[in-house]
Design an enzyme around this catalytic site. Structure first.
Site, PDB file in Angstrom:
ATOM      1  N   HIS A 188      -3.984   7.003 -27.261  1.00  0.00           N
ATOM      2  CA  HIS A 188      -5.402   7.147 -26.932  1.00  0.00           C
ATOM      3  C   HIS A 188      -6.149   5.854 -27.197  1.00  0.00           C
ATOM      4  CE1 HIS A 188      -4.679  11.552 -27.029  1.00  0.00           C
ATOM      5  NE2 HIS A 188      -5.464  11.437 -25.972  1.00  0.00           N
ATOM      6  N   GLU A 429       1.533   8.754   8.984  1.00  0.00           N
ATOM      7  CA  GLU A 429       2.135   7.414   9.028  1.00  0.00           C
ATOM      8  C   GLU A 429       3.290   7.348  10.031  1.00  0.00           C
ATOM      9  OE1 GLU A 429       3.583   6.308   5.109  1.00  0.00           O
ATOM     10  OE2 GLU A 429       4.246   8.331   4.673  1.00  0.00           O
ATOM     11  N   ASP A 453       3.299   2.029   7.326  1.00  0.00           N
ATOM     12  CA  ASP A 453       4.403   2.627   8.076  1.00  0.00           C
ATOM     13  C   ASP A 453       4.009   2.950   9.513  1.00  0.00           C
ATOM     14  OD1 ASP A 453       6.763   2.701   6.495  1.00  0.00           O
ATOM     15  OD2 ASP A 453       5.737   4.087   5.152  1.00  0.00           O
ATOM     16  N   CYS A 500      -5.028   4.855   3.554  1.00  0.00           N
ATOM     17  CA  CYS A 500      -4.546   4.335   2.268  1.00  0.00           C
ATOM     18  C   CYS A 500      -3.551   3.200   2.454  1.00  0.00           C
ATOM     19  CB  CYS A 500      -3.964   5.446   1.410  1.00  0.00           C
ATOM     20  SG  CYS A 500      -2.490   6.196   2.111  1.00  0.00           S
TER      21      CYS A 500
HETATM   22  C1  PEP Z   1       1.716   3.287   4.205  1.00  0.00           C
HETATM   23  O1  PEP Z   1       2.800   3.440   4.763  1.00  0.00           O
HETATM   24  O2  PEP Z   1       0.722   2.776   4.770  1.00  0.00           O
HETATM   25  C2  PEP Z   1       1.545   3.696   2.810  1.00  0.00           C
HETATM   26  C3  PEP Z   1       0.360   3.685   2.242  1.00  0.00           C
HETATM   27  O3  PEP Z   1       2.640   4.047   2.114  1.00  0.00           O
HETATM   28  P1  PEP Z   1       3.728   2.989   1.558  1.00  0.00           P
HETATM   29  O4  PEP Z   1       3.171   1.617   1.743  1.00  0.00           O
HETATM   30  O5  PEP Z   1       3.942   3.327   0.137  1.00  0.00           O
HETATM   31  O6  PEP Z   1       4.902   3.286   2.421  1.00  0.00           O
HETATM   32 MG    MG Z   2       4.295   4.737   3.926  1.00  0.00          MG
END
Ligand code: PEP
Ligand code: MG
Length: 555
Positions: A188, A429, A453, A500
């Site tokens: 902690h 993806e 991806d 993401c």
């Molecule tokens: C992606 O494919 O954009 C993603 C966020 O996953 P990773 O880069 O971990 O494959």
């Molecule tokens: Mg990915």
């Protein structure tokens, strides 16, 4: 100059005098007493005062580092009221006719030893907590003041170890950094240090004597080093590094706490991508609205064998608690392709990126998947966890996931184990997922577009192959149209869609994403505030109108 290396809890540069912190030594003597009931009353009074002190610390921590991180002081209050702990102390006073200080110290030691001998890492760390509460009661009983001696100038505090209560008592204006010889990264104390954004190191083997005390020191939280009595060159270099850090921080400060809203009132969620709970500090420091992608496979990659349900549960719980009610999207393991784990004993594949990876492993080896899901569902009782499934290509896969999830929930219910109801979403993806995103949207709570991806599979370019960099065009109209399509399908079904993949942090596209209606951008923590700046300066409707004008003039 002496250099010592430890484990970095929090980055940043601190330059100042080193002050060696020694705990107020508790010399507890065993004294025979005559009136056991009076001694018990003295213990009860002191304990009540100690509980009050903890409430004060809780309130201070609540303001400074938030509810989740202040919770430790609530736990300490509960530990002080624990029947087993109290009965043991009173029993000792009565049967051995000894002073309360000694009974508290012995009980504290006994309980700490029991915790320390447990297999579970979390329980092991409670040994330090029980010692901490016992010391506090003894301090009140004996009337000595254990509060950290007020430093006369801002200093680098160096100590054998620091208890959470000691850490929170540090006067932040007087503490430039702290460095401890012992201490784990998950304690902690470390969590508090990260949240307080103080450059800090643990596990640093440096002497706590006159060779360090009072000397000039530099803590480099990035490299995990402390320089004692630095030479001129190091001092100059570090001052330059510190100046750069300060400039960066100043920019961050002005944008912290602001809502991510455009000039014409469009809101967007700016979340952080992490691969490890160690990254939580930077997430908080950069004012992320949540975690948009926790790449859980790193938990597997760091180990030589499958992480247990309990190990995973503790990690997810810590993430949920530290984020204190903000959304924490944990992606189920994405092993395979470039992320290989030998104990998975996967067969060699001709094309691993097109092979058995991510959700395909989970669906073909449900035992591994179920362990992770159990940990995730359990941890979601402690915060706003959301689960995200990678590499989806079809509705059929989502249905199979739903069946396994139903089984996991049934088992947890039968076993009487507490669990929450996390949101469940998928990564978009693969081009297949884009094309059926209208159908997929009916099955899940959210979409997060994995542009890394998605670009690889759409453009047929191995993302690992640097020779193909010139062909890897993440701005390809096919990708941008796909993103737009996914967002539209998501909104039609009443769910949100974010990005993401790395493209989410591409500042040349932020306005375009806002125009498309992207609801969330999840990026590395350091990219959050620069993106916020763009959001705050954008008028989406004007941007769209400007684009239309350009299009009209071109045609
Ligand atoms: C992606 O494919 O954009 C993603 C966020 O996953 P990773 O880069 O971990 O494959
Ligand atoms: Mg990915």
């Amino acid at each position: 100059m002496n250099i010592y290396e430890g484990k970095s809890v929090f980055h940043g540069i601190a330059i100042g005098r080193i002050s060696v912190y020694k705990k107020g030594e508790q010399q507890v003597k065993r004294v025979k007493i005559k009136d056991a009931e009076a001694e018990i009353a003295r213990f009860e009074e002191s304990k009540a005062q100690a509980v009050k002190q903890l409430q004060g610390l809780y309130d201070k921590a609540l303001c400074e580092v938030g509810e989740a991180n202040a919770a430790i002081f609530e736990v300490h209050q509960m530990m002080m009221e624990d029947d087993g702990y109290n009965d043991s102390i009173k029993n000792m006073i009565r049967t051995q006719e000894i002073n309360a200080e000694y009974a508290v110290a012995s009980t504290g030691d006994n309980f700490a030893q029991i915790f320390a001998s447990m297999d579970d890492d979390y329980m092991k760390e409670r040994a330090a907590d029980v010692r901490d509460i016992s010391e506090r009661i003894i301090t009140v009983l004996s009337g000595t003041d254990s509060a950290m001696a007020a430093a006369k100038e801002p200093s680098i505090i160096v100590a054998e170890d620091l208890a959470p209560s000691e850490t929170v008592q540090l006067d932040k204006d007087m503490v430039l950094s702290f460095v401890t010889v012992h201490g784990s990264l998950n304690s902690h104390t470390a969590i508090l240090a990260r949240t307080m954004a103080i450059p800090a190191l643990v596990g640093t083997p440096l002497p706590l004597d006159e060779t360090t005390d009072g000397k000039l020191g530099i803590v480099d939280g990035t490299s995990g080093k402390i320089y004692v009595d630095p030479d001129e060159q190091t001092l100059t270099e570090m001052k330059i590094k510190q100046q750069k850090e300060l400039e960066r921080k100043e920019l961050l400060q002005t944008l912290k706490g602001r809502e991510n809203v455009t000039l014409d009132g469009k809101k967007v969620m700016l979340y952080a991508n992490i691969g490890n709970i160690k990254d939580l500090a930077t997430v908080l420091q950069n004012d992320a609205g949540g975690i948009g992608l926790f790449r859980s496979e790193f938990i597997y990659l760091e180990k030589d064998s499958y992480p247990t349900e309990e190990e995973q549960f503790q990690i997810y719980k810590q993430a949920a608690e530290t984020m204190a009610g903000k959304r924490v999207i944990i992606r189920t393991l994405d092993i395979g392709a470039d992320k290989q784990c030998s104990y998975f004993e996967m067969e060699q594949e001709e094309n691993p990126a097109l092979g058995c990876r991510a959700i395909r492993i989970c669906l073909t080896r449900p035992e591994i998947f179920k362990t992770q899901l159990r940990a995730l569902f359990r941890a979601s009782a402690y915060g706003k966890i959301a689960i995200m499934y990678p590499m989806i290509t079809s509705v059929k896969e989502v249905k199979r996931i739903q069946e396994i999830v139903a089984l996991v929930k049934e088992e947890l219910t039968e076993q009487g184990i507490d669990f929450g109801e996390p949101e469940q979403g998928i990564m978009i993806e693969t081009p297949a997922a884009v094309m059926v995103s209208d159908e997929l949207a009916k099955e899940v709570d959210f979409f997060s577009i994995g542009t890394n991806d998605l670009t690889q599979y759409t453009l047929a370019i191995d993302r690992q192959n640097t020779k193909l960099d010139e062909f890897y065009d993440a701005h390809h109209p096919a990708i941008l149209r796909m993103i737009s399509m996914v967002v539209e399908h998501a909104h039609r079904a009443g769910i949100w869609a974010g990005i993401c993949g790395e493209l989410g942090a591409d500042q040349t596209l932020t306005q375009e994403f806002l125009a498309m209606g992207v609801d969330e951008l999840s990026v590395s923590p350091g990219s959050i505030l620069p993106l916020r700046k763009i959001v705050l300066e954008t008028n989406v409707e004007e941007y769209k109108a400007g684009k239309e004008n350009v299009n009209r003039t071109e045609t």
